[in-house]
Design a protein around this motif. Structure first.
Motif, mmCIF file in Angstrom:
data_model
loop_
_atom_site.group_PDB
_atom_site.id
_atom_site.type_symbol
_atom_site.label_atom_id
_atom_site.label_comp_id
_atom_site.label_asym_id
_atom_site.label_seq_id
_atom_site.Cartn_x
_atom_site.Cartn_y
_atom_site.Cartn_z
ATOM 1 N N UNK A 121 0.835 -1.210 0.000
ATOM 2 C CA UNK A 121 0.000 0.000 0.000
ATOM 3 C C UNK A 121 0.867 1.256 0.000
ATOM 4 N N UNK A 122 1.748 1.436 -0.995
ATOM 5 C CA UNK A 122 2.655 2.594 -0.989
ATOM 6 C C UNK A 122 1.958 3.939 -1.086
ATOM 7 N N UNK A 123 0.737 3.945 -1.606
ATOM 8 C CA UNK A 123 -0.011 5.208 -1.660
ATOM 9 C C UNK A 123 -0.121 5.843 -0.282
ATOM 10 N N UNK A 124 -0.112 5.029 0.753
ATOM 11 C CA UNK A 124 -0.368 5.504 2.115
ATOM 12 C C UNK A 124 0.733 6.400 2.667
ATOM 13 N N UNK A 125 1.952 6.315 2.120
ATOM 14 C CA UNK A 125 2.999 7.170 2.680
ATOM 15 C C UNK A 125 3.087 8.533 1.985
ATOM 16 N N UNK A 150 -2.621 11.280 1.150
ATOM 17 C CA UNK A 150 -3.485 10.458 1.998
ATOM 18 C C UNK A 150 -3.492 10.890 3.466
ATOM 19 N N UNK A 151 -2.809 11.971 3.781
ATOM 20 C CA UNK A 151 -2.667 12.360 5.188
ATOM 21 C C UNK A 151 -3.994 12.600 5.893
ATOM 22 N N UNK A 152 -4.988 13.100 5.171
ATOM 23 C CA UNK A 152 -6.251 13.456 5.812
ATOM 24 C C UNK A 152 -7.137 12.242 6.097
ATOM 25 N N UNK A 153 -6.780 11.099 5.513
ATOM 26 C CA UNK A 153 -7.597 9.903 5.678
ATOM 27 C C UNK A 153 -7.060 9.014 6.811
ATOM 28 N N UNK A 162 10.727 -6.884 0.465
ATOM 29 C CA UNK A 162 9.435 -6.398 -0.018
ATOM 30 C C UNK A 162 9.544 -4.881 -0.126
ATOM 31 N N UNK A 163 9.183 -4.305 -1.264
ATOM 32 C CA UNK A 163 9.414 -2.873 -1.496
ATOM 33 C C UNK A 163 8.732 -1.955 -0.483
ATOM 34 N N UNK A 164 9.462 -0.979 -0.040
ATOM 35 C CA UNK A 164 9.018 0.173 0.783
ATOM 36 C C UNK A 164 8.150 -0.198 1.987
ATOM 37 N N UNK A 165 8.358 -1.374 2.553
ATOM 38 C CA UNK A 165 7.489 -1.799 3.651
ATOM 39 C C UNK A 165 7.656 -0.930 4.898
ATOM 40 N N UNK A 166 8.875 -0.519 5.211
ATOM 41 C CA UNK A 166 9.081 0.303 6.403
ATOM 42 C C UNK A 166 8.259 1.584 6.323
ATOM 43 N N UNK A 167 8.179 2.171 5.140
ATOM 44 C CA UNK A 167 7.439 3.413 4.951
ATOM 45 C C UNK A 167 5.936 3.163 5.072
ATOM 46 N N UNK A 216 1.037 4.258 8.071
ATOM 47 C CA UNK A 216 -0.338 3.784 8.278
ATOM 48 C C UNK A 216 -0.793 4.125 9.690
ATOM 49 N N UNK A 217 -2.074 4.395 9.832
ATOM 50 C CA UNK A 217 -2.626 4.748 11.148
ATOM 51 C C UNK A 217 -3.038 3.522 11.944
ATOM 52 N N UNK A 218 -3.473 2.492 11.257
ATOM 53 C CA UNK A 218 -3.947 1.277 11.910
ATOM 54 C C UNK A 218 -3.445 0.081 11.107
ATOM 55 N N UNK A 219 -2.812 -0.874 11.796
ATOM 56 C CA UNK A 219 -2.251 -2.044 11.138
ATOM 57 C C UNK A 219 -2.959 -3.292 11.655
ATOM 58 N N UNK A 220 -3.410 -4.121 10.733
ATOM 59 C CA UNK A 220 -4.226 -5.285 11.081
ATOM 60 C C UNK A 220 -3.532 -6.588 10.690
ATOM 61 N N UNK A 221 -2.584 -7.061 11.485
ATOM 62 C CA UNK A 221 -2.010 -8.385 11.197
ATOM 63 C C UNK A 221 -3.037 -9.465 11.458
#
Length: 411
Positions: A135-139, A143-146, A166-171, A176-181
């Motif tokens: 989900x690279x769009x998220x960084x 997308x800051x307002x969402x 895996x590309x750009x995972x740290x970013x 992300x505001x909420x992470x759902x493992x």
């Protein structure tokens, strides 16, 4: 104000994959006024699954083939994060990594450009939810307002399944505001390797529904085993065939029957191997790809003694959740987060490099009826208490809405 959820998928609702998301969307749709599904690809043509009435399916973001390259290169989307990741992760040292990075780079730039035209439809108060960790769009600032929510399963998260990259995972995880493992195993890695704050993480187990009744007919004349997965290397389905072969050769006083549900690139070779086993047509059955309803009908109408999973890698297998909902205990390799569903009370965990004889011995424990039926009861209890879709997705909706409210309060 309308409650809006925007779901980014790989290809859903096109094709037959992402079956777990189907369970989820059917469960949570009524909790939102409007849901948009944004598939990344559609390699399946017009094959499209039904969705609830309040779901709008957007056009796939990315075209197949060379058009993707031109669309991804020739636009004005950001490049800084990707080039930083390219050198920081030493992507240039591996051709596999370069290919993975380049494809992700193209998809990101196309998505970034197209998202601008979609925003007006979604509204500024929408929740953005990526069903996969890609989900690279998220960084991006766009997308800051969402509220940005990302789920991770297994193949989209574990580095050892992806050439350690895996590309750009740290970013993605940081922004992300909420992470759902889907498992505690993933949660622990998020905290230890990626230094993600625990307050941002919510373990969100997947779940299945079961509106059927488990069969009460017990057939003591044979032991019936089921497996359910695509047929390709990491699933190691031929190992199950070896178990059946050894069982038939060495256990003469007990009949065994194996049913496999699923198809894939290894199916032709699997059939060829099965054809070499004497009287295979009486004990080995390949059902191919079937709907969940067809699978559940089989579980309802046949007394299945064991579900077996010999995979090399796993996230947290939904196929075992489905079997448990019918009280079918499991024999499964101790990989990924499988131990979060299978244990000695509801089945058997086996080593990755298991011995066929040990598995046969576990299969034969059905003769210890009291012990075996305790496992069946525990299998059902495990599903009901931890992997019941109605409960898990109700909790998911509550977490999404609570996090959304908190995000708006802090803006």
């Amino acid at each position: 104000m309308k409650s809006v959820l925007v779901c980014f998928t790989a290809s859903f609702p096109y094709g037959t994959k992402e079956t777990y998301f189907y369970n989820e969307i059917m469960s949570i749709a009524s909790a939102f006024d409007q849901i948009y599904i944004v598939p990344t690809y559609n390699p399946y043509g017009k094959m499209k699954r039904d969705t609830p009435k309040n779901v709008i399916v957007c056009e796939p973001l990315v075209e197949q083939g060379i058009r993707r390259v031109f669309a991804g290169l020739f636009n004005f989307s950001p490049i800084n994060v990707y080039f930083s990741d390219f050198f920081k992760q030493k992507v240039y040292l591996s051709l596999k990594r370069i290919k993975k990075w380049f494809n992700s780079f193209l998809v990101f730039r196309i998505t970034y450009k197209k998202f601008a035209s979609l925003e007006s439809a979604f509204g500024a108060d929408a929740i953005l939810y990526s069903y996969w960790a890609e989900a690279p769009l998220f960084f991006t600032e766009r997308c800051n307002k969402y509220l940005k929510v990302v789920r991770m399963h297994g193949g989209d998260f574990y580095l050892d399944r992806n050439d350690d990259y895996l590309p750009v995972r740290e970013y993605i995880y940081s922004f992300s505001d909420l992470i759902l493992p889907i498992s505690n195993d993933i949660k622990l890695i998020l905290e230890s390797r990626y230094r993600i704050e625990p307050r941002k993480i919510y373990i969100s187990y997947l779940g299945t529904n079961n509106y059927s009744k488990s069969s009460a007919i017990i057939n003591d004349e044979k032991i019936r085993i089921v497996s359910c997965s695509n047929v390709y290397d990491l699933k190691r389905i031929p190992l199950i065939l070896e178990v059946i072969k050894q069982f038939k050769n060495n256990i003469k006083n007990v009949k065994i029957e194996w049913h496999h549900f699923g198809d894939g690139e290894g199916m032709t070779e699997l059939r060829r191997m099965a054809n070499k086993i004497e009287n295979h047509e009486e004990s080995i059955f390949f059902h191919g790809s079937v709907s969940q309803l067809e699978l559940f009908n089989f579980y309802s109408n046949n007394f299945v003694h064991w579900f077996i999973n010999t995979s090399r890698f796993e996230g947290l297998p939904v196929s075992i959740m489905e079997a448990f909902s019918f009280g079918i205990p499991a024999i499964a390799t101790d990989v990924g987060a499988t131990r979060e569903i299978v244990n000695k009370s509801n089945g058997f965990l086996i080593p990755l490099d298991f011995d066929l004889v040990d598995v046969i011995e576990q299969i034969l424990t059905v003769v210890k009826k009291d012990e075996y039926f305790r496992k069946r009861n525990k299998a059902y209890e495990t599903w009901y208490s931890k992997f019941n879709a109605s409960t898990n997705y109700k909790n998911l909706v509550e977490v999404l809405k609570r996090s959304h409210y908190s995000k708006k309060e802090n803006i």
